[in-house]
Motif scaffolding. Structure first.
Motif, PDB file in Angstrom:
ATOM      1  N   GLU A 215     -11.546  -5.585 -10.277  1.00 43.48           N
ATOM      2  CA  GLU A 215     -12.784  -5.240 -11.055  1.00 43.48           C
ATOM      3  C   GLU A 215     -12.841  -7.004 -11.496  1.00 43.48           C
ATOM      4  O   GLU A 215     -11.910  -7.283 -12.351  1.00 43.48           O
ATOM      5  N   ASN A 216     -14.180  -7.581 -11.646  1.00 39.87           N
ATOM      6  CA  ASN A 216     -14.199  -8.512 -12.374  1.00 39.87           C
ATOM      7  C   ASN A 216     -14.354  -8.189 -13.776  1.00 39.87           C
ATOM      8  O   ASN A 216     -15.142  -7.404 -14.350  1.00 39.87           O
ATOM      9  N   ASP A 217     -13.716  -9.016 -14.726  1.00 37.81           N
ATOM     10  CA  ASP A 217     -13.616  -8.883 -16.008  1.00 37.81           C
ATOM     11  C   ASP A 217     -14.577  -9.771 -16.547  1.00 37.81           C
ATOM     12  O   ASP A 217     -14.401 -10.933 -16.945  1.00 37.81           O
ATOM     13  N   ASN A 218     -15.996  -9.300 -16.865  1.00 35.87           N
ATOM     14  CA  ASN A 218     -16.948 -10.002 -17.221  1.00 35.87           C
ATOM     15  C   ASN A 218     -16.695 -10.259 -18.831  1.00 35.87           C
ATOM     16  O   ASN A 218     -17.518 -11.222 -19.270  1.00 35.87           O
ATOM     17  N   ASN A 219     -15.933  -9.504 -19.621  1.00 31.47           N
ATOM     18  CA  ASN A 219     -15.873  -9.765 -21.015  1.00 31.47           C
ATOM     19  C   ASN A 219     -15.116 -11.107 -21.375  1.00 31.47           C
ATOM     20  O   ASN A 219     -15.584 -11.548 -22.538  1.00 31.47           O
ATOM     21  N   ASN A 220     -14.144 -11.695 -20.770  1.00 32.31           N
ATOM     22  CA  ASN A 220     -13.584 -12.837 -20.976  1.00 32.31           C
ATOM     23  C   ASN A 220     -13.808 -13.712 -19.556  1.00 32.31           C
ATOM     24  O   ASN A 220     -12.969 -13.883 -18.832  1.00 32.31           O
ATOM     25  N   SER A 221     -14.946 -14.174 -19.615  1.00 33.77           N
ATOM     26  CA  SER A 221     -15.487 -15.226 -18.388  1.00 33.77           C
ATOM     27  C   SER A 221     -14.756 -16.486 -18.494  1.00 33.77           C
ATOM     28  O   SER A 221     -14.807 -17.247 -17.545  1.00 33.77           O
ATOM     29  N   SER A 222     -14.117 -17.054 -19.599  1.00 36.50           N
ATOM     30  CA  SER A 222     -13.483 -18.349 -19.448  1.00 36.50           C
ATOM     31  C   SER A 222     -11.963 -18.262 -18.955  1.00 36.50           C
ATOM     32  O   SER A 222     -11.490 -19.289 -18.897  1.00 36.50           O
ATOM     33  N   VAL A 223     -11.490 -16.997 -18.867  1.00 37.23           N
ATOM     34  CA  VAL A 223     -10.090 -16.984 -18.481  1.00 37.23           C
ATOM     35  C   VAL A 223     -10.180 -16.564 -16.985  1.00 37.23           C
ATOM     36  O   VAL A 223     -10.624 -15.851 -16.491  1.00 37.23           O
ATOM     37  N   VAL A 224      -9.276 -17.393 -16.133  1.00 37.70           N
ATOM     38  CA  VAL A 224      -8.740 -17.239 -14.687  1.00 37.70           C
ATOM     39  C   VAL A 224      -8.116 -15.919 -14.718  1.00 37.70           C
ATOM     40  O   VAL A 224      -7.056 -15.620 -15.100  1.00 37.70           O
ATOM     41  N   SER A 225      -8.553 -14.864 -13.696  1.00 39.75           N
ATOM     42  CA  SER A 225      -7.991 -13.737 -13.437  1.00 39.75           C
ATOM     43  C   SER A 225      -8.362 -13.490 -12.041  1.00 39.75           C
ATOM     44  O   SER A 225      -9.058 -14.018 -11.235  1.00 39.75           O
ATOM     45  N   LEU A 226      -7.543 -12.362 -11.381  1.00 42.06           N
ATOM     46  CA  LEU A 226      -7.705 -12.016 -10.252  1.00 42.06           C
ATOM     47  C   LEU A 226      -9.364 -11.628  -9.947  1.00 42.06           C
ATOM     48  O   LEU A 226      -9.923 -10.908 -10.694  1.00 42.06           O
ATOM     49  N   GLY A 227      -9.805 -12.051  -8.673  1.00 39.73           N
ATOM     50  CA  GLY A 227     -11.248 -11.540  -8.394  1.00 39.73           C
ATOM     51  C   GLY A 227     -12.205 -12.628  -8.744  1.00 39.73           C
ATOM     52  O   GLY A 227     -13.368 -12.814  -8.351  1.00 39.73           O
TER      53      GLY A 227
ATOM     54  N   ASP B   9      -8.062 -38.310 -11.183  1.00 39.39           N
ATOM     55  CA  ASP B   9      -9.340 -38.525 -10.785  1.00 39.39           C
ATOM     56  C   ASP B   9      -9.852 -37.926  -9.265  1.00 39.39           C
ATOM     57  O   ASP B   9     -10.311 -38.478  -8.595  1.00 39.39           O
ATOM     58  N   GLY B  10      -9.086 -36.591  -9.146  1.00 38.23           N
ATOM     59  CA  GLY B  10      -9.330 -35.936  -7.892  1.00 38.23           C
ATOM     60  C   GLY B  10     -10.772 -35.344  -7.923  1.00 38.23           C
ATOM     61  O   GLY B  10     -11.542 -35.437  -8.666  1.00 38.23           O
ATOM     62  N   GLU B  11     -10.924 -34.774  -6.709  1.00 40.69           N
ATOM     63  CA  GLU B  11     -12.181 -33.997  -6.343  1.00 40.69           C
ATOM     64  C   GLU B  11     -11.979 -32.560  -6.962  1.00 40.69           C
ATOM     65  O   GLU B  11     -11.163 -32.124  -7.111  1.00 40.69           O
ATOM     66  N   GLU B  12     -13.115 -32.030  -7.131  1.00 42.06           N
ATOM     67  CA  GLU B  12     -13.446 -30.786  -7.535  1.00 42.06           C
ATOM     68  C   GLU B  12     -13.173 -29.759  -6.275  1.00 42.06           C
ATOM     69  O   GLU B  12     -13.618 -30.113  -5.231  1.00 42.06           O
ATOM     70  N   GLU B  13     -12.620 -28.565  -6.721  1.00 43.97           N
ATOM     71  CA  GLU B  13     -11.884 -27.811  -5.953  1.00 43.97           C
ATOM     72  C   GLU B  13     -12.360 -26.361  -6.545  1.00 43.97           C
ATOM     73  O   GLU B  13     -12.226 -26.326  -7.457  1.00 43.97           O
ATOM     74  N   THR B  14     -12.910 -25.492  -5.414  1.00 46.23           N
ATOM     75  CA  THR B  14     -13.239 -23.971  -6.145  1.00 46.23           C
ATOM     76  C   THR B  14     -12.312 -23.106  -5.058  1.00 46.23           C
ATOM     77  O   THR B  14     -12.841 -23.199  -3.883  1.00 46.23           O
ATOM     78  N   TYR B  15     -11.911 -22.166  -5.749  1.00 43.03           N
ATOM     79  CA  TYR B  15     -11.186 -20.969  -5.054  1.00 43.03           C
ATOM     80  C   TYR B  15     -11.715 -19.673  -5.733  1.00 43.03           C
ATOM     81  O   TYR B  15     -11.433 -19.766  -7.053  1.00 43.03           O
ATOM     82  N   ARG B  16     -11.807 -18.816  -5.023  1.00 38.18           N
ATOM     83  CA  ARG B  16     -11.359 -17.365  -5.310  1.00 38.18           C
ATOM     84  C   ARG B  16     -10.121 -16.953  -5.516  1.00 38.18           C
ATOM     85  O   ARG B  16      -9.645 -16.952  -4.164  1.00 38.18           O
ATOM     86  N   ILE B  17      -9.544 -16.193  -6.701  1.00 35.68           N
ATOM     87  CA  ILE B  17      -8.426 -15.834  -6.527  1.00 35.68           C
ATOM     88  C   ILE B  17      -8.429 -14.195  -6.081  1.00 35.68           C
ATOM     89  O   ILE B  17      -9.065 -13.547  -6.621  1.00 35.68           O
ATOM     90  N   VAL B  18      -7.803 -13.945  -4.900  1.00 33.52           N
ATOM     91  CA  VAL B  18      -7.776 -12.648  -4.478  1.00 33.52           C
ATOM     92  C   VAL B  18      -6.357 -12.147  -4.219  1.00 33.52           C
ATOM     93  O   VAL B  18      -5.415 -12.819  -4.277  1.00 33.52           O
TER      94      VAL B  18
END
Length: 158
Positions: free
Chosen positions: A79-91, A101-110
């Motif tokens: 379940e997405n925890d929308n209460n604490n949107s600045s903390v990295v968590s599952l989902g 000076d690397g590139e930006e990368e985006t991943y979804r943690i599942v």
């Protein structure tokens, strides 16, 4: 008694597994049984490569069906925890930059059941995810991978 492993996944990931299971049970099983019937008609089974191949495929299909049933039975929906949107968590999706000076990368943690790096989904068991989980936007994090260590800065969590 051993406890069954939990499989963390999104609702979308569970639906994908259920579709694969349905396909294997309703279509693939019948196809393999038909291949076995046809191969039997070729005669001597001891030297029948078509028969051996079909039996191997049947074993693979049955094994995958059992695996999928276990994964679905032991699914823990993220379940997405929308209460604490600045903390990295599952989902959640996390955007980070490799320092200095690397590139930006985006991943979804599942969960491992639906991880697919080519689709931008990494397992919560991966070295990157393990390093990022529980951290917040703005944190600089040391990531230890089999390929070496590197530093990242968390830019965004969604």
């Amino acid at each position: 008694m051993s406890r069954d492993k939990s499989y963390y996944m999104t609702e979308e990931g569970k639906e994908k597994l259920e579709k694969e299971l349905l396909f294997l049970k309703t279509e693939k099983r019948k196809e393999v049984v038909e291949r076995i019937k046809i191969a039997r008609d070729f005669g001597d089974l001891s030297e029948n490569s078509e028969y051996d191949s079909a039996k191997e495929e049947q074993a693979f299909v049955e094994s995958r069906i059992a695996q999928l049933e276990q994964m679905i039975r032991n699914a823990v929906i993220i379940e997405n925890d929308n209460n604490n949107s600045s903390v990295v968590s599952l989902g959640k999706s996390v955007t980070f930059m490799e320092l200095p000076d690397g590139e930006e990368e985006t991943y979804r943690i599942v969960g491992s059941a639906e991880a697919d790096p080519l689709e931008g989904k990494i397992s919560n068991d991966s070295p990157i995810a393990k390093s990022l989980l529980g951290k917040e936007v703005g944190n600089e994090v040391q990531v230890n991978t089999p390929g070496g260590e590197f530093q990242v800065k968390i830019l965004k969590v969604e």
